[in-house]
Write a protein that holds these residues in place. Structure first.
Motif, short mmCIF file in Angstrom:
data_model
loop_
_atom_site.label_atom_id
_atom_site.label_comp_id
_atom_site.label_asym_id
_atom_site.label_seq_id
_atom_site.Cartn_x
_atom_site.Cartn_y
_atom_site.Cartn_z
N LEU A 184 0.84 -1.20 0.00
CA LEU A 184 0.00 0.00 0.00
C LEU A 184 0.87 1.25 0.00
CD1 LEU A 184 -2.73 -1.20 2.52
CD2 LEU A 184 -2.81 -1.22 0.00
N PHE A 185 0.51 2.17 -0.87
CA PHE A 185 1.31 3.38 -1.09
C PHE A 185 0.34 4.57 -1.12
CE2 PHE A 185 3.21 6.36 -4.24
CZ PHE A 185 4.44 6.57 -3.66
N ALA A 186 0.44 5.43 -0.13
CA ALA A 186 -0.52 6.55 -0.01
C ALA A 186 0.07 7.82 -0.58
CB ALA A 186 -0.87 6.76 1.46
N PRO A 246 -8.12 5.64 7.05
CA PRO A 246 -7.34 5.47 5.81
C PRO A 246 -7.03 3.99 5.53
CG PRO A 246 -6.43 7.25 7.12
CD PRO A 246 -7.48 6.58 7.98
N LEU A 247 -7.38 3.56 4.33
CA LEU A 247 -7.10 2.16 3.97
C LEU A 247 -5.60 1.91 3.93
CD1 LEU A 247 -9.79 1.59 1.21
CD2 LEU A 247 -9.79 0.71 3.56
N ASP A 271 -4.85 -9.59 -3.58
CA ASP A 271 -5.03 -8.34 -4.31
C ASP A 271 -6.12 -7.46 -3.70
OD1 ASP A 271 -3.00 -8.89 -6.06
OD2 ASP A 271 -4.30 -9.80 -7.57
N GLU A 272 -6.48 -7.77 -2.46
CA GLU A 272 -7.52 -6.99 -1.80
C GLU A 272 -6.94 -6.19 -0.64
OE1 GLU A 272 -10.95 -9.42 -1.00
OE2 GLU A 272 -11.38 -9.36 -3.16
N VAL A 273 -7.55 -5.04 -0.40
CA VAL A 273 -7.11 -4.20 0.71
C VAL A 273 -8.01 -4.49 1.91
CG1 VAL A 273 -6.66 -1.84 1.47
CG2 VAL A 273 -6.62 -2.38 -0.96
N VAL A 274 -7.38 -4.76 3.04
CA VAL A 274 -8.14 -5.03 4.26
C VAL A 274 -7.95 -3.84 5.19
CG1 VAL A 274 -8.47 -6.58 6.22
CG2 VAL A 274 -7.78 -7.50 3.98
N TYR A 317 -8.92 -1.30 10.65
CA TYR A 317 -9.71 -1.03 11.86
C TYR A 317 -10.65 -2.19 12.18
CZ TYR A 317 -11.90 2.11 15.31
OH TYR A 317 -12.36 2.70 16.46
N HIS A 318 -11.61 -2.50 11.25
CA HIS A 318 -12.55 -3.59 11.53
C HIS A 318 -12.52 -4.67 10.47
CE1 HIS A 318 -14.25 0.28 13.04
NE2 HIS A 318 -14.20 -0.40 14.18
N GLY A 319 -11.56 -4.57 9.56
CA GLY A 319 -11.35 -5.69 8.64
C GLY A 319 -12.22 -5.74 7.40
N LEU A 320 -12.91 -4.67 7.03
CA LEU A 320 -13.60 -4.71 5.74
C LEU A 320 -12.57 -4.88 4.64
CD1 LEU A 320 -16.03 -3.49 7.40
CD2 LEU A 320 -16.65 -2.28 5.29
#
Ligand code: FES
Ligand SMILES: [Fe+2]
Length: 364
Positions: free
Chosen positions: A39-41, A72-73, A81-84, A87-90
Motif C-alpha cells: 500500500l502506497f498513499a 485510511p485504507l 489483491d484486496e485491501v483489508v 480497523y474492523h477488517g472490511l
C-alpha cells in the motif's frame, strides 16, 4: 498555430473563485518503480489516494478512506489483491468494491470506495481525477523519451511546497537560468537572446536560439568539443502540467538552427507537475539524452547534477509561495519573458472553466 507575444499588466495571482487545477486530466501520481505490491498513499489534487500493484502487475488506485468509518485504507494491509482495512477488517477489491464484512454474510450493496482510472505509461503511473467516462488513455501527455531506446536517462520526484503553476512559470521562462543557475547552465546569453512564443488549444511553445556563444560549463562538458556553439531551448507545454524541454548545443556553423543537429548533443528535460494540494505539488522530472546512451555513469552523473540544479529552483519557488501567502491580494506583473507562462495559465484556466458546470452539477 499563431505566433504572438502579449503581456497584460498586473494580473491577479489567482481567481479565488476558480479551482487551481482541472480534474479531467491525467496526472502523474508516481514513478512506475514507486508502486509495488504494497500500500502506497499519496495525495493527488487534494484527494487522498492509496495505490498498489496487483499480482498481475496492474496498478489499482482507491480513495484512501474506508466506507465504514473513514479510516485510511493505507493503514491496513493487502491480502492477495484486496485491501483489508486496519480497523474492523472490511476488505475491498481493486475496483473498490467491498468483498468482506466481519460477522455478517451479506454485504451492503453500497459498500465501496471510489476507484480511479489508472494508466501506466512513459514510466509513470497516471491517474484520472475527474469524470471516469472521459478517461481516454490517448490523452496521457507525451513523455516517450523516458523509455525510447534511442534515448537514455533517469529522474526523480521533488515535493515542492508551492502551487504547481509556479513550477510551470519557472520552466516556461528559462531566463532564470542566468540568475538561479549561474554556476552550471546559466549564461547571460539566455537572458539576452530573443525568443518566440507559439500556442495551440492544448500546447504552448517557447523557442530560443542562442547563436555563436561560448557554451556554459555544463554544455561544454557534454559536447566535448572546443569552440563556440549554437544553443537551443525549445519549451513544449502540454496542458495542464507537462513540459518537455528540448535543449542542446552544436558547434557553430554546423547547421543546428537549420535542422541538422548531427554534430551536437541533445537532451530533453521532462517535467510533469502534479498538484498535491492548492499550495504543494509532486514534481516528476527526468533528463534524457541522445548521446553516449550506453554509459550508465553519465546517466547517474546527469541525474545527480540536475538534482542539484533543481534544488536551486525549489528554494526560490518555496520562498515565492511563502511571499504570496504573506501578501494576499497582491498581483503578478508580466513582462515579455512571461508570455509562455501566461499561455500555459490561460490554457489551464480554459480546461478548468470547461468542466465547471459539470463540477457544479456534481456538487448538487
Ligand atoms: S473503518 Fe474500516 S473497517 Fe471499520
Ligand atoms: Fe531552473
Amino acid at each position: 498555430m499563431i505566433a504572438r507575444q502579449d503581456h497584460p499588466a498586473g494580473q491577479m495571482l489567482a481567481d479565488p473563485n476558480r479551482p487551481s487545477f482541472p480534474l479531467n486530466a491525467w496526472y502523474a501520481a508516481a514513478w512506475d518503480v514507486d508502486v509495488k505490491h504494497e500500500l502506497f498513499a499519496r495525495t493527488i489534487c487534494n484527494k487522498k489516494i492509496v495505490m498498489y500493484r496487483r499480482s498481475d502487475g496492474v496498478v489499482a488506485a482507491l480513495e484512501d478512506a474506508c466506507w465504514h468509518r473513514l479510516v485510511p485504507l493505507s493503514l491496513g494491509r493487502l491480502d492477495g489483491d484486496e485491501v483489508v482495512c486496519g480497523y474492523h477488517g472490511l476488505a475491498y477489491n481493486s475496483q473498490g468494491r467491498c468483498t468482506h464484512m466481519p460477522s455478517q454474510e451479506t454485504i451492503n450493496p453500497s459498500a465501496c470506495v471510489r476507484s480511479y482510472p489508472v494508466v501506466e505509461k512513459h514510466r509513470y503511473i497516471w491517474l484520472w481525477m475527474g469524470d471516469p467516462a472521459l478517461a481516454d488513455p490517448a490523452l496521457v501527455p507525451d513523455l516517450h523519451w523516458n523509455h525510447d531506446p534511442e534515448w537514455a536517462g533517469d529522474g526523480k520526484t521533488i515535493h515542492v511546497k508551492c502551487d504547481y503553476r509556479l513550477v510551470l512559470d519557472n520552466l516556461m521562462d528559462l531566463t532564470h537560468e542566468t540568475f538561479v543557475h549561474g554556476s552550471s547552465i546559466g549564461d547571460r546569453s539566455v537572458a539576452e537572446a530573443p525568443f518566440q512564443t507559439t500556442f495551440s488549444d492544448r500546447t504552448a511553445t517557447v523557442t530560443r536560439w542562442m547563436r555563436d556563444i561560448t557554451p556554459p560549463p555544463f554544455w561544454a562538458g557534454q559536447l566535448g568539443k572546443p569552440g563556440k556553439v549554437d544553443r537551443w531551448q525549445i519549451i513544449n507545454f502540454e496542458a495542464p502540467c507537462t513540459i518537455a524541454i528540448d535543449v542542446g548545443v552544436a558547434p557553430t556553423g554546423t547547421g543546428a538552427p537549420e535542422g541538422d543537429r548531427s554534430q551536437g548533443v541533445n537532451g530533453f528535460v521532462l517535467n510533469t507537475i502534479t498538484p498535491e494540494t492548492d499550495t504543494t505539488c509532486h514534481y516528476f522530472w527526468a533528463f534524457c539524452r541522445n548521446y553516449r546512451i550506453g554509459e550508465q555513469r553519465i546517466t547517474h552523473q546527469l541525474r545527480e547534477g540536475v538534482t542539484g540544479i533543481f534544488h536551486e529552483d525549489e528554494i526560490v519557488l518555496e520562498a515565492q509561495q511563502r511571499a504570496i501567502d504573506a501578501n494576499p491580494g497582491r498581483v503578478f506583473y508580466n513582462i515579455n519573458i512571461d508570455s509562455g507562462a501566461l499561455w500555459a495559465r490561460r490554457l489551464i484556466d480554459r480546461m478548468i472553466d470547461a468542466e465547471r458546470p459539470q463540477q457544479k452539477q456534481a456538487a448538487e
